[in-house]
Design a protein around this motif. Structure first.
Motif, PDB file in Angstrom:
ATOM      1  N   LEU A  40       0.828  -1.215   0.000  1.00 36.95           N
ATOM      2  CA  LEU A  40       0.000   0.000   0.000  1.00 36.95           C
ATOM      3  C   LEU A  40       0.859   1.260   0.000  1.00 36.95           C
ATOM      4  CD1 LEU A  40      -2.766  -1.179   2.484  1.00 36.95           C
ATOM      5  CD2 LEU A  40      -2.962  -0.915  -0.002  1.00 36.95           C
ATOM      6  N   VAL A  41       1.934   1.274   0.789  1.00 37.36           N
ATOM      7  CA  VAL A  41       2.821   2.447   0.815  1.00 37.36           C
ATOM      8  C   VAL A  41       3.527   2.584  -0.516  1.00 37.36           C
ATOM      9  CG1 VAL A  41       4.920   3.405   1.847  1.00 37.36           C
ATOM     10  CG2 VAL A  41       3.156   2.493   3.303  1.00 37.36           C
ATOM     11  N   PHE A  42       3.956   1.463  -1.090  1.00 34.51           N
ATOM     12  CA  PHE A  42       4.632   1.533  -2.381  1.00 34.51           C
ATOM     13  C   PHE A  42       3.673   1.975  -3.486  1.00 34.51           C
ATOM     14  CE2 PHE A  42       7.462  -1.321   0.026  1.00 34.51           C
ATOM     15  CZ  PHE A  42       8.571  -0.491   0.027  1.00 34.51           C
ATOM     16  N   PHE A  43       2.410   1.601  -3.392  1.00 38.45           N
ATOM     17  CA  PHE A  43       1.396   2.105  -4.322  1.00 38.45           C
ATOM     18  C   PHE A  43       1.282   3.626  -4.186  1.00 38.45           C
ATOM     19  CE2 PHE A  43      -2.932   3.738  -4.711  1.00 38.45           C
ATOM     20  CZ  PHE A  43      -3.111   3.589  -6.082  1.00 38.45           C
ATOM     21  N   LEU A  44       1.215   4.124  -2.936  1.00 34.32           N
ATOM     22  CA  LEU A  44       1.107   5.572  -2.724  1.00 34.32           C
ATOM     23  C   LEU A  44       2.331   6.299  -3.269  1.00 34.32           C
ATOM     24  CD1 LEU A  44      -0.446   5.737   0.865  1.00 34.32           C
ATOM     25  CD2 LEU A  44      -1.554   6.306  -1.302  1.00 34.32           C
ATOM     26  N   ILE A  45       3.508   5.745  -3.029  1.00 31.61           N
ATOM     27  CA  ILE A  45       4.731   6.366  -3.558  1.00 31.61           C
ATOM     28  C   ILE A  45       4.677   6.421  -5.077  1.00 31.61           C
ATOM     29  CG2 ILE A  45       7.233   6.042  -3.844  1.00 31.61           C
ATOM     30  CD1 ILE A  45       7.233   4.935  -0.935  1.00 31.61           C
ATOM     31  N   LYS A  84       0.572  23.503  -3.929  1.00 30.47           N
ATOM     32  CA  LYS A  84       0.054  22.131  -3.861  1.00 30.47           C
ATOM     33  C   LYS A  84       1.107  21.135  -4.349  1.00 30.47           C
ATOM     34  CE  LYS A  84      -4.202  22.764  -2.394  1.00 30.47           C
ATOM     35  NZ  LYS A  84      -4.629  22.277  -1.091  1.00 30.47           N
ATOM     36  N   LYS A  85       1.884  21.532  -5.352  1.00 30.59           N
ATOM     37  CA  LYS A  85       2.943  20.652  -5.851  1.00 30.59           C
ATOM     38  C   LYS A  85       4.023  20.477  -4.790  1.00 30.59           C
ATOM     39  CE  LYS A  85       5.730  19.495  -9.777  1.00 30.59           C
ATOM     40  NZ  LYS A  85       5.926  19.622 -11.187  1.00 30.59           N
ATOM     41  N   LEU A  86       4.388  21.564  -4.115  1.00 29.40           N
ATOM     42  CA  LEU A  86       5.370  21.460  -3.033  1.00 29.40           C
ATOM     43  C   LEU A  86       4.836  20.567  -1.914  1.00 29.40           C
ATOM     44  CD1 LEU A  86       8.108  22.293  -1.843  1.00 29.40           C
ATOM     45  CD2 LEU A  86       6.915  24.189  -0.732  1.00 29.40           C
ATOM     46  N   ALA A  87       3.569  20.720  -1.581  1.00 29.66           N
ATOM     47  CA  ALA A  87       2.964  19.878  -0.550  1.00 29.66           C
ATOM     48  C   ALA A  87       3.002  18.410  -0.975  1.00 29.66           C
ATOM     49  CB  ALA A  87       1.528  20.326  -0.276  1.00 29.66           C
ATOM     50  N   SER A  88       2.766  18.143  -2.248  1.00 29.48           N
ATOM     51  CA  SER A  88       2.854  16.772  -2.743  1.00 29.48           C
ATOM     52  C   SER A  88       4.278  16.232  -2.643  1.00 29.48           C
ATOM     53  CB  SER A  88       2.387  16.691  -4.195  1.00 29.48           C
ATOM     54  OG  SER A  88       1.007  16.908  -4.282  1.00 29.48           O
ATOM     55  N   LEU A  89       5.246  17.091  -2.923  1.00 28.21           N
ATOM     56  CA  LEU A  89       6.649  16.679  -2.768  1.00 28.21           C
ATOM     57  C   LEU A  89       6.953  16.330  -1.311  1.00 28.21           C
ATOM     58  CD1 LEU A  89       8.535  19.140  -5.136  1.00 28.21           C
ATOM     59  CD2 LEU A  89       8.542  16.657  -5.271  1.00 28.21           C
ATOM     60  N   PHE A  90       6.456  17.154  -0.388  1.00 30.13           N
ATOM     61  CA  PHE A  90       6.625  16.842   1.034  1.00 30.13           C
ATOM     62  C   PHE A  90       5.975  15.498   1.365  1.00 30.13           C
ATOM     63  CE2 PHE A  90       6.843  21.604   2.298  1.00 30.13           C
ATOM     64  CZ  PHE A  90       8.216  21.617   2.109  1.00 30.13           C
ATOM     65  N   GLY A  91       4.783  15.270   0.833  1.00 26.58           N
ATOM     66  CA  GLY A  91       4.097  14.001   1.058  1.00 26.58           C
ATOM     67  C   GLY A  91       4.910  12.832   0.535  1.00 26.58           C
ATOM     68  N   LEU A  92       5.485  12.991  -0.651  1.00 26.63           N
ATOM     69  CA  LEU A  92       6.317  11.936  -1.229  1.00 26.63           C
ATOM     70  C   LEU A  92       7.538  11.664  -0.356  1.00 26.63           C
ATOM     71  CD1 LEU A  92       7.056   9.964  -3.494  1.00 26.63           C
ATOM     72  CD2 LEU A  92       8.102  11.907  -4.707  1.00 26.63           C
ATOM     73  N   VAL A  93       8.195  12.728   0.094  1.00 31.12           N
ATOM     74  CA  VAL A  93       9.361  12.565   0.967  1.00 31.12           C
ATOM     75  C   VAL A  93       8.963  11.837   2.252  1.00 31.12           C
ATOM     76  CG1 VAL A  93      11.041  13.823   2.400  1.00 31.12           C
ATOM     77  CG2 VAL A  93      10.649  14.505   0.020  1.00 31.12           C
ATOM     78  N   PHE A  94       7.829  12.210   2.827  1.00 25.88           N
ATOM     79  CA  PHE A  94       7.361  11.535   4.034  1.00 25.88           C
ATOM     80  C   PHE A  94       7.077  10.064   3.760  1.00 25.88           C
ATOM     81  CE2 PHE A  94       7.274  15.344   6.390  1.00 25.88           C
ATOM     82  CZ  PHE A  94       7.046  15.010   7.717  1.00 25.88           C
ATOM     83  N   LEU A  95       6.417   9.748   2.649  1.00 26.45           N
ATOM     84  CA  LEU A  95       6.097   8.358   2.327  1.00 26.45           C
ATOM     85  C   LEU A  95       7.360   7.522   2.115  1.00 26.45           C
ATOM     86  CD1 LEU A  95       3.018   8.831   0.003  1.00 26.45           C
ATOM     87  CD2 LEU A  95       3.041   7.634   2.208  1.00 26.45           C
ATOM     88  N   VAL A  96       8.335   8.076   1.412  1.00 28.56           N
ATOM     89  CA  VAL A  96       9.596   7.352   1.200  1.00 28.56           C
ATOM     90  C   VAL A  96      10.308   7.147   2.532  1.00 28.56           C
ATOM     91  CG1 VAL A  96      11.895   7.510   0.146  1.00 28.56           C
ATOM     92  CG2 VAL A  96       9.859   8.061  -1.205  1.00 28.56           C
ATOM     93  N   THR A  97      10.333   8.188   3.356  1.00 34.50           N
ATOM     94  CA  THR A  97      10.953   8.071   4.682  1.00 34.50           C
ATOM     95  C   THR A  97      10.250   7.012   5.519  1.00 34.50           C
ATOM     96  OG1 THR A  97      11.603  10.408   4.601  1.00 34.50           O
ATOM     97  CG2 THR A  97      11.577   9.346   6.779  1.00 34.50           C
ATOM     98  N   ILE A  98       8.932   7.031   5.501  1.00 38.02           N
ATOM     99  CA  ILE A  98       8.143   6.050   6.251  1.00 38.02           C
ATOM    100  C   ILE A  98       8.425   4.639   5.739  1.00 38.02           C
ATOM    101  CG2 ILE A  98       5.772   5.227   6.610  1.00 38.02           C
ATOM    102  CD1 ILE A  98       5.015   8.287   6.797  1.00 38.02           C
ATOM    103  N   ALA A  99       8.516   4.456   4.434  1.00 38.97           N
ATOM    104  CA  ALA A  99       8.812   3.135   3.869  1.00 38.97           C
ATOM    105  C   ALA A  99      10.181   2.642   4.328  1.00 38.97           C
ATOM    106  CB  ALA A  99       8.731   3.180   2.343  1.00 38.97           C
ATOM    107  N   ILE A 100      11.163   3.536   4.319  1.00 37.09           N
ATOM    108  CA  ILE A 100      12.513   3.168   4.769  1.00 37.09           C
ATOM    109  C   ILE A 100      12.502   2.816   6.255  1.00 37.09           C
ATOM    110  CG2 ILE A 100      14.849   4.067   5.184  1.00 37.09           C
ATOM    111  CD1 ILE A 100      14.444   5.691   2.530  1.00 37.09           C
TER     112      ILE A 100
END
Length: 144
Positions: A40-45, A84-100
């Motif tokens: 699920l996290v990898f799908f979101l990423i 909104k694009k910057l917020a999405s980038l933050f979300g992506l960084v958080f998701l990658v960090t969470i996955a790691i």
């Protein structure tokens, strides 16, 4: 002048679609927290990468959010796309960090980052308050 509605990137996005998208991200991420299904996290990423770097029209969550908006017959509320694009980038960084953190079994940090992500999602969905957008506007006032 502190006018946040003034377009900076000259590109706009629909705020209602962004909020619905945040709802689906929060729902899928919450299911991940309960089931611990890393797929699920990898799908979101993958969805974030598609939306940010490729074409949002190919993002499954964007398509779902756009269709949900149409089914609910919500009005279009245009906002500047850059924050909104910057917020999405933050979300992506958080998701990658969470996955790691999940893969490395760093439980405390995993739950701290997960809590922050869920709090940001809640603010967007419930109050249309985009924390990443606020950071963008502060950056623009201070550095540009």
């Amino acid at each position: 002048m502190n006018n946040k509605s003034c377009p900076i990137s000259l590109v706009s996005v629909d705020s209602n679609i962004a909020r619905i998208n945040a709802f689906y991200v929060g729902l899928i991420f919450s299911i991940f927290l309960v089931t611990q299904s890393s797929a699920l996290v990898f799908f979101l990423i993958l969805d974030f990468v598609t939306r940010i770097f490729l074409n949002k029209e190919y993002s499954l969550l964007f398509i779902l959010s756009k269709n949900t908006k149409n089914i609910l017959k919500l009005e279009t509320i245009k906002v500047d796309a850059a924050p909104k694009k910057l917020a999405s980038l933050f979300g992506l960084v958080f998701l990658v960090t969470i996955a790691i953190l999940y893969v490395l079994n760093l439980t405390l940090l995993f739950y701290i980052f997960s809590g922050i992500l869920l709090a940001c999602i809640f603010l967007e969905v419930a109050f249309s308050y985009c924390l990443g957008c606020e950071i963008y506007h502060i950056y623009k006032r201070v550095f540009v």
